[in-house]
Design an enzyme around this catalytic site. Structure first.
Site, PDB file in Angstrom:
ATOM      1  N   GLY A 100      17.174 -29.637  12.178  1.00 32.31           N
ATOM      2  CA  GLY A 100      18.190 -29.299  13.032  1.00 32.31           C
ATOM      3  C   GLY A 100      18.015 -29.989  14.348  1.00 32.31           C
ATOM      4  O   GLY A 100      17.193 -30.994  14.440  1.00 32.31           O
ATOM      5  N   ASN A 101      18.617 -29.131  15.295  1.00 27.81           N
ATOM      6  CA  ASN A 101      18.251 -29.659  16.696  1.00 27.81           C
ATOM      7  C   ASN A 101      18.706 -28.416  17.661  1.00 27.81           C
ATOM      8  O   ASN A 101      19.098 -27.414  17.296  1.00 27.81           O
ATOM      9  CB  ASN A 101      19.101 -30.923  17.090  1.00 27.81           C
ATOM     10  N   TYR A 102      18.562 -28.666  19.124  1.00 27.17           N
ATOM     11  CA  TYR A 102      18.336 -27.535  19.763  1.00 27.17           C
ATOM     12  C   TYR A 102      19.962 -27.159  20.440  1.00 27.17           C
ATOM     13  O   TYR A 102      19.953 -26.441  21.184  1.00 27.17           O
ATOM     14  CB  TYR A 102      17.548 -27.731  21.211  1.00 27.17           C
TER      15      TYR A 102
ATOM     16  N   ALA B 165      26.441 -31.463  17.773  1.00 29.50           N
ATOM     17  CA  ALA B 165      25.125 -32.358  17.835  1.00 29.50           C
ATOM     18  C   ALA B 165      24.775 -32.676  16.332  1.00 29.50           C
ATOM     19  O   ALA B 165      24.132 -31.827  15.913  1.00 29.50           O
ATOM     20  CB  ALA B 165      24.041 -31.661  18.552  1.00 29.50           C
TER      21      ALA B 165
END
Ligand code: CTP
Length: 290
Positions: free
Chosen positions: A100-102, A168
């Site tokens: 995943g990402n932030y 994102a």
């Protein structure tokens, strides 16, 4: 009356300082703002401070002029359907792990609230986030992976006037997600093979019909302008909102953002650091000027 109101709501608080400064008032005003309501209050520092009792009602002429301006241009999105992608995507490794990402989703949700407060019907195609949209004009379609996000977008985009690609999206996903939890006891270190995810913005860019508008984001760390302009053309967007991770307070997990908007006609607009709600308003104003 407020709870069942479906129309945009304006609130001009008027109370004494202790009431105004009470945490329950502060929290309620914050909540009301995040739901897309308009709070009208005197700007701090506008008058000599001894005259500005906090909680003092805004001057009636000012309230009237805010409403005038709203009805002039504020409802300019009435009757429009806007789709917004927001948040990260999660790409499954095994039943308990993901890539995943932030991304927090805050920018996309702020745009949704702003667009709804201007009369638009909004659909957020949302990756996993901790945010809720409570405005009756905002519908949320929850997805997890880039593939699910693409499917939802392909289904919803044809009925939209505008799509804003704020998510994102993970560029890669594990090629073979495991059915069972990958165990610590392994003869070799596990290797996760990746495959490329679809480019959702570019897919919609190729589907775009005359009259539809497509807005992209570009989060960059270097060569900001040329990267953003490349994405604007390659994905067939009408404009792109660039934020640079070199600017403190911009990008992921913040409540503020600092953006530059590049338009297809060559126009470029530089904005100061602002709250994400104010940035959302700048983005929509720019979009309406295309
Ligand atoms: N985007 C998308 N689908 C993807 C990747 C990106 O829809 N698979 C969208 C983003 O929502 C954003 C724009 O494309 O509006 C640019 O995203 P960004 O991650 O900056 O660009 P990439 O094309 O992924 O390029 P890179 O990661 O190499 O900078």
């Amino acid at each position: 009356t407020y709870l069942s109101a479906k129309a945009p709501v304006f609130i001009a608080p008027a109370m004494d300082l202790d009431m105004f400064a009470h945490p329950s008032t502060t929290r309620n005003l914050e909540l009301l703002r995040s739901y897309g309501n308009h709070i009208i209050e005197p700007a701090s520092g506008e008058l000599a401070s001894h005259l500005v009792g906090k909680g003092r009602m805004e001057e009636p002429e000012v309230i009237a002029s805010v409403l005038d301006r709203f009805f002039d241009c504020g409802m300019s999105l009435a009757g429009k359907h806007i789709m917004i992608t927001a948040g990260p995507t999660y790409e499954k490794i095994d039943p308990v792990r993901f890539i995943g990402n932030y991304s927090s989703g805050k920018m996309g949700y702020a745009i949704a609230v702003e667009a709804a407060s201007r009369g638009a019907d909004v659909t957020i195609v949302s990756g996993p986030v901790a945010l809720k949209a409570v405005n009756p004009r905002i519908k949320v379609v929850d997805v997890e992976s880039a593939r699910e996000m693409l499917e939802a977008c392909e289904r919803i985009f044809p009925s939209c006037d505008i799509a804003i690609m704020c998510a994102a999206v993970a560029d890669y996903a594990p090629a073979h997600p495991a059915d069972r939890k990958i165990k610590r006891e392994h003869n070799d270190l596990p290797v996760i093979e990746l495959v490329k995810n679809p480019d959702i913005a570019a897919t919609l860019g190729a589907m775009k019909k005359p009259g539809q508008r497509l807005v992209g984001f570009a989060l960059e760390t270097d060569n900001e302008m040329s990267n953003a302009l490349h994405k604007l053309k390659a994905k067939n967007l009408n404009m792109i909102v660039m934020n640079s991770l070199r600017d403190k307070g911009a990008g992921f997990r913040t409540d503020t953002n600092k953006v530059t908007i590049y338009k297809l006609d060559g126009g470029e607009l530089h904005f100061d650091m602002k709250s994400k709600r104010e940035v959302a308003s700048d983005i929509i104003d720019t979009l309406l000027s295309l």
